[in-house]
Design a protein around this motif. Structure first.
Motif, PDB file in Angstrom:
ATOM      1  N   GLY A   1      52.470 109.178 -14.298  1.00  0.00           N
ATOM      2  CA  GLY A   1      51.121 109.030 -14.254  1.00  0.00           C
ATOM      3  C   GLY A   1      50.689 109.385 -12.672  1.00  0.00           C
ATOM      4  O   GLY A   1      51.076 110.107 -11.926  1.00  0.00           O
ATOM      5  N   ILE A   2      49.238 109.214 -12.604  1.00  0.00           N
ATOM      6  CA  ILE A   2      48.427 109.512 -11.310  1.00  0.00           C
ATOM      7  C   ILE A   2      49.158 108.746 -10.178  1.00  0.00           C
ATOM      8  O   ILE A   2      49.010 109.335  -9.178  1.00  0.00           O
ATOM      9  N   ASN A   3      49.474 107.244 -10.480  1.00  0.00           N
ATOM     10  CA  ASN A   3      50.022 106.766  -9.176  1.00  0.00           C
ATOM     11  C   ASN A   3      51.374 107.652  -8.857  1.00  0.00           C
ATOM     12  O   ASN A   3      51.371 107.537  -7.515  1.00  0.00           O
ATOM     13  N   GLY A   4      52.316 107.918  -9.175  1.00  0.00           N
ATOM     14  CA  GLY A   4      53.533 108.806  -8.968  1.00  0.00           C
ATOM     15  C   GLY A   4      52.986 109.846  -8.353  1.00  0.00           C
ATOM     16  O   GLY A   4      53.517 110.518  -7.394  1.00  0.00           O
ATOM     17  N   ALA A   5      52.061 110.758  -8.771  1.00  0.00           N
ATOM     18  CA  ALA A   5      51.501 111.988  -8.059  1.00  0.00           C
ATOM     19  C   ALA A   5      50.777 111.851  -6.875  1.00  0.00           C
ATOM     20  O   ALA A   5      51.109 112.498  -6.033  1.00  0.00           O
ATOM     21  N   ILE A   6      50.005 110.666  -6.877  1.00  0.00           N
ATOM     22  CA  ILE A   6      49.454 110.076  -5.374  1.00  0.00           C
ATOM     23  C   ILE A   6      50.594 109.965  -4.403  1.00  0.00           C
ATOM     24  O   ILE A   6      50.499 110.320  -3.314  1.00  0.00           O
ATOM     25  N   GLU A   7      51.432 108.979  -4.724  1.00  0.00           N
ATOM     26  CA  GLU A   7      52.532 108.912  -3.747  1.00  0.00           C
ATOM     27  C   GLU A   7      53.386 109.873  -3.243  1.00  0.00           C
ATOM     28  O   GLU A   7      53.663 110.169  -2.189  1.00  0.00           O
ATOM     29  N   PHE A   8      53.804 110.695  -4.379  1.00  0.00           N
ATOM     30  CA  PHE A   8      54.536 111.932  -4.144  1.00  0.00           C
ATOM     31  C   PHE A   8      53.725 112.904  -3.051  1.00  0.00           C
ATOM     32  O   PHE A   8      54.286 113.592  -2.294  1.00  0.00           O
TER      33      PHE A   8
END
Length: 323
Positions: free
Chosen positions: A69-76
């Protein structure tokens, strides 16, 4: 290998790096301030464990997956910005080599080494489930990298001579005390953050300190910093310091006032995300303005050219003594 490196350093692309070094150093400074804001975005969106491990994003993948989701995209995405910083640091290093100035080369190397170190600390942050003290160390290293990038940016436009003070020693000492107070404010702010609600993830631990008490300590240090800044401004005016120095302190004062206003509003409005992000940006701007004050109190002229050797008797037509 040495011949290839030498050939590259005199090539047209390498000469471009040398001529653009000041702009590259400024880009490094802006990027290191910017990554504070993107790091804040990771924490404020609760994406700190969007990639739950390191150096991979998951046990099977180096990149985030749609399932994260969006959290993984932001952290990556924040991890990818490290490569932008590395690219700028390498460009600065090449430019410093082309300039053949040892001081610039040392600064560029320090910045280039600090960025992978920042990545490692970021990895430890993830592996320790966002331990607030490790997160704080992550931020403090960014402050150190900002100092290095600012020094490189300013040194490109200076000579390699010894620094020449522009104000009396007591005022330079007052400026150092002001800078130390600024660092104390930043460090206290890190501790406040570690006690507050924006942990970066629902399950991340806090440092266990009372947020109200730590915030009061932080506020007291802010008042001390503002008082020292005002005292420095009046003192510089009293001794007829260069206008650039007086102006640098005035800029610092107004940046502090803006940062303080954001800090008080965010505290009494229960830490809205947008204001917390603005406050994080403000911390980088306060520190940069503080560095500008220190730099304004001295100059560094070009090193004097070595004196030509004294002419020999033969060179002036005098008889040479017999052996």
């Amino acid at each position: 290998m040495v011949r290839l490196a030498s050939a590259f350093l005199v090539s047209r692309p390498a000469r471009w790096f040398g001529s653009s070094l000041r702009g590259l150093a400024l880009a490094s400074l802006i990027a290191n301030i910017g990554i504070i804001v993107t790091g804040a975005a990771v924490r404020l969106t609760k994406s700190g464990l969007g990639c739950p491990t390191w150096p991979r994003c998951t046990d099977e993948s180096y990149v985030s997956t749609p399932e994260m989701g969006i959290n993984g995209a932001i952290e990556f995405g924040n991890r990818l910005l490290t490569f932008v910083l590395v690219a700028i640091a390498v460009a600065c290093f090449i430019g410093a080599l082309v300039r053949r100035r040892r001081s610039l080369t040392r600064l560029s190397v320090a910045i280039a080494l600090g960025i992978p170190g920042q990545g490692v600390i970021g990895g430890i942050t993830v592996l320790t489930n966002l331990n607030p003290w490790v997160v704080g160390l992550h931020f403090i290293l960014s402050i150190a990298l900002i100092a290095g990038a600012f020094a490189l940016w300013r040194r490109v436009g200076e000579g390699d001579g010894d620094p020449v003070p522009l104000v009396p020693a007591p005022l330079r000492q007052l400026a150092r005390v002001t800078a130390a107070a600024g660092l104390a404010v930043i460090a206290a702010g890190v501790v406040v953050t570690g006690s507050g609600p924006h942990s970066g993830d629902q399950g991340a631990k806090r440092n266990g300190l009372d947020p109200a008490q730590i915030s009061q300590v932080h506020a007291d240090l802010v008042f001390l910093l503002i008082g020292l800044t005002v005292a420095l401004w009046f003192a510089l005016r009293a001794v007829g310091a260069p206008a650039a120095a007086v102006r640098a302190v005035a800029v610092l004062f107004w940046v502090e006032m803006g940062q303080g206003l954001i800090g008080f509003v965010q505290y009494f409005t229960h830490l809205p995300v947008a204001l917390v992000a603005a406050h994080m940006l403000g911390s980088g701007l306060v520190w940069t303005s503080t560095l500008a004050v220190l730099w304004s109190l001295r100059s560094r002229p070009e090193s004097p050219a070595p004196a030509p050797p004294a002419p020999t008797p033969a060179a002036v037509g005098e008889p040479v003594p017999a052996a």
